[in-house]
Design a protein around this motif. Structure first.
Motif, PDB file in Angstrom:
ATOM      1  N   ARG A 323       0.838  -1.223   0.000  1.00 47.84           N
ATOM      2  CA  ARG A 323       0.000   0.000   0.000  1.00 47.84           C
ATOM      3  C   ARG A 323       0.866   1.264   0.000  1.00 47.84           C
ATOM      4  O   ARG A 323       0.557   2.242  -0.673  1.00 47.84           O
ATOM      5  CB  ARG A 323      -0.960  -0.019   1.192  1.00 47.84           C
ATOM      6  N   GLN A 324       1.989   1.208   0.721  1.00 53.25           N
ATOM      7  CA  GLN A 324       2.908   2.359   0.707  1.00 53.25           C
ATOM      8  C   GLN A 324       3.497   2.585  -0.684  1.00 53.25           C
ATOM      9  O   GLN A 324       3.617   3.716  -1.152  1.00 53.25           O
ATOM     10  CB  GLN A 324       4.051   2.137   1.704  1.00 53.25           C
ATOM     11  N   LEU A 325       3.853   1.473  -1.343  1.00 56.38           N
ATOM     12  CA  LEU A 325       4.390   1.572  -2.706  1.00 56.38           C
ATOM     13  C   LEU A 325       3.370   2.229  -3.626  1.00 56.38           C
ATOM     14  O   LEU A 325       3.705   3.105  -4.426  1.00 56.38           O
ATOM     15  CB  LEU A 325       4.674   0.172  -3.258  1.00 56.38           C
ATOM     16  N   LYS A 326       2.124   1.782  -3.484  1.00 55.53           N
ATOM     17  CA  LYS A 326       1.059   2.296  -4.339  1.00 55.53           C
ATOM     18  C   LYS A 326       0.864   3.800  -4.071  1.00 55.53           C
ATOM     19  O   LYS A 326       0.784   4.603  -5.004  1.00 55.53           O
ATOM     20  CB  LYS A 326      -0.238   1.547  -4.031  1.00 55.53           C
ATOM     21  N   ALA A 327       0.853   4.155  -2.792  1.00 56.00           N
ATOM     22  CA  ALA A 327       0.678   5.560  -2.426  1.00 56.00           C
ATOM     23  C   ALA A 327       1.845   6.394  -2.958  1.00 56.00           C
ATOM     24  O   ALA A 327       1.654   7.482  -3.500  1.00 56.00           O
ATOM     25  CB  ALA A 327       0.573   5.686  -0.909  1.00 56.00           C
TER      26      ALA A 327
END
Lengths: 330, 330
Positions: A323-327
């Motif tokens: 999710r951090q990567l996506k954000a």
């Protein structure tokens, strides 16, 4: 001395679903080839069969009994990681004929092996201690942790390259440090993520390690282990006598190829990324799932997990990092 | 500098049957990854497509034209073994856009490269000379043969481990000897029969070789070549800059896995025996056939051929040696 976890580490490659005929066929062939130790069990070791990690087709007792019957000269080995396995599992395994008991701990947590190494010694088994994900600790730290395991009673100690991260020079440095610190045989267990498992095992032997793990056709988790029959040929060329018959170990490898696996392990891009990042190969499936769920690239996710230094047991972090990567990519 | 013969050596693994879409897909991906040289052609090189060796699906001109169109920054390479290929083939290839021309000779027969290296230079190509089955000559002999090729005009020279026989120490010794003898870049081309191709290539680089052959997923003859994407990761960790993008080369390897091969190469028992015996992997099919015909063991036959030091072109000896083995076992 070769230690052969084909029927334990290989279990990772087939969802722990080997049946009794498969165990018997390979154990018989390995015994004929004079393999010193044949290790058997669930991929994660004694007591690990569970819904969360994966249920094995056979229970520990059935696996051990089957292999025990097939071995006339080879010793039988078992693997146990405290947390998944208990001293009760260990005692039961030795009563079923396990000769060699491996107790495994994360590379900085040798203290969890103390009680189990003592149990193994008390019931007359050969007790060994191994450090998982060993690239995450310095050579000095590994030497210190190995010395602790010797103090606890281990009769051989060493390191596993669980993520397939090492280059030969890394192995030499670590084996040297451990040999300086202990007076028992030193173990090396490689994985082939960077295509270096055989070379790393040869480097370990040349640096003085004397117990080397290797599996038929490299059958094992992720990109696979050190390929046993190739290692035997290489050690033979370097003048190290393994006591294993080349012709017979090639036949045993053929039995493994024909009866245990759909295809031999290969080094896919995820495996290379995992090796480079130093992430445990068991993370492949949850990483692929999280990458799909969040719409991020699986290889980028592996590399990001490597930077976070995640270890087995931290699978819940995978979704967070995805999710951090996506954000971050927005 | 990485030289990538995926679309040439890989052809051995699929009976030379790659089609134009496959060539285009991989060449495009390799070009995106900034691979310096993409080599293409029949597995045995220019002019080799024939009933005896195996007919390629596409003729040389179609292969070269297809790959040339896909490359915007990578150079295009071709391979030619005098006997199979001619100076006419070479000239035609350069006119179709080949930038780098490899002339190959058996390890003790560098003199056959003279005319072709001169041709290549005269028509403005970058000319390289390589020695096949190089484990069959001493380091000094290889150095002397490489020096001859430099005298003939080669702008880079080196050795192929055609049988996958070398250990890292063997490679270091040979690369050192060659570097002493020549003042041009030195080439190493490995095969993975003993599981050591990546390690041997790393050893070659550390010994001073500067042109390393490697293919996507190791796609190549027999047990396969040095795995390109693993080597890029390993060289990156050792601080050698290949100029190749890791993310992009992993994608190119995925393209190769998905579009070029049924399965990635693996090291079967025949491959280990061939590597140990030092027998060319192209002998696998005729050896299996002769073993079946005479009722002898294929691995024993491989080892016997190794003792006889057979080389490519001596396929007719296989049946003789099989019959001797059979007679000897009576």
């Amino acid at each position: 001395m070769i230690h052969d976890p084909t029927l334990r580490d290989g279990h990772h490659a087939v969802g722990h679903q080997l049946d009794a005929d498969q165990l018997r066929a390979y154990a018989t062939a390995a015994n004929t080839a004079r393999v010193p130790v044949v290790e058997v069990g669930h991929g994660n070791g004694l007591g690990a069969s569970s819904l969360q990690i994966g249920r094995a087709l056979l229970d520990d007792a059935t696996m051990l009994t089957t292999v025990r019957e097939a071995l006339t000269s080879s010793k039988m080995g078992v693997f146990m990681a405290p947390g998944w396995g208990t001293s009760e599992n260990l005692t039961a395994a030795v009563h079923l004929g396990a000769d060699v008991v491996r107790i495994a701990a994360h590379c900085t947590e040798a203290d969890v092996t103390e009680r189990h190494l003592a149990t193994a010694r008390n019931i007359g088994a050969e007790a060994q201690g191994v450090l998982l994900m060993s690239h995450m600790a310095s050579p000095d730290r590994l030497a210190e942790q190995c010395a602790l395991m010797v103090k606890y009673g281990a009769q051989a100690v060493g390191i596993m390259d669980s993520a397939g991260h090492y280059l030969p020079g890394d192995v030499i440095e670590r084996i040297h440090a451990i040999i300086e610190a202990v007076d028992v045989p030193v173990i090396f267990h490689g994985h082939n993520n960077l295509g270096l498992a055989v070379a790393n095992s040869l480097a370990a032997v040349e640096a003085g390690a004397s117990v080397i793990d290797a599996t038929a056709r490299g059958f094992g988790a992720g990109a696979g282990n050190t390929q046993l029959e190739a290692l035997v040929a290489v050690l033979d060329r370097r003048g190290f006598d393994t006591g294993i018959g080349l012709r017979e170990i090639l036949s045993a490898a053929d039995v493994a190829a024909d009866h245990l696996m759909k295809a031999p392990p290969s080094i896919d891009s995820i495996a290379v990324a995992g090796g480079l990042a130093g992430v445990f190969s068991g993370f492949k499936r949850p990483v692929l799932e999280a990458a799909r769920a969040e719409g991020v690239d699986a290889i980028d996710l592996f590399l990001a997990l490597g930077k976070r230094q995640v270890v087995a047991g931290q699978e819940d972090l995978i979704g967070d990092v995805a999710r951090q990567l996506k954000a971050g990519s927005r």
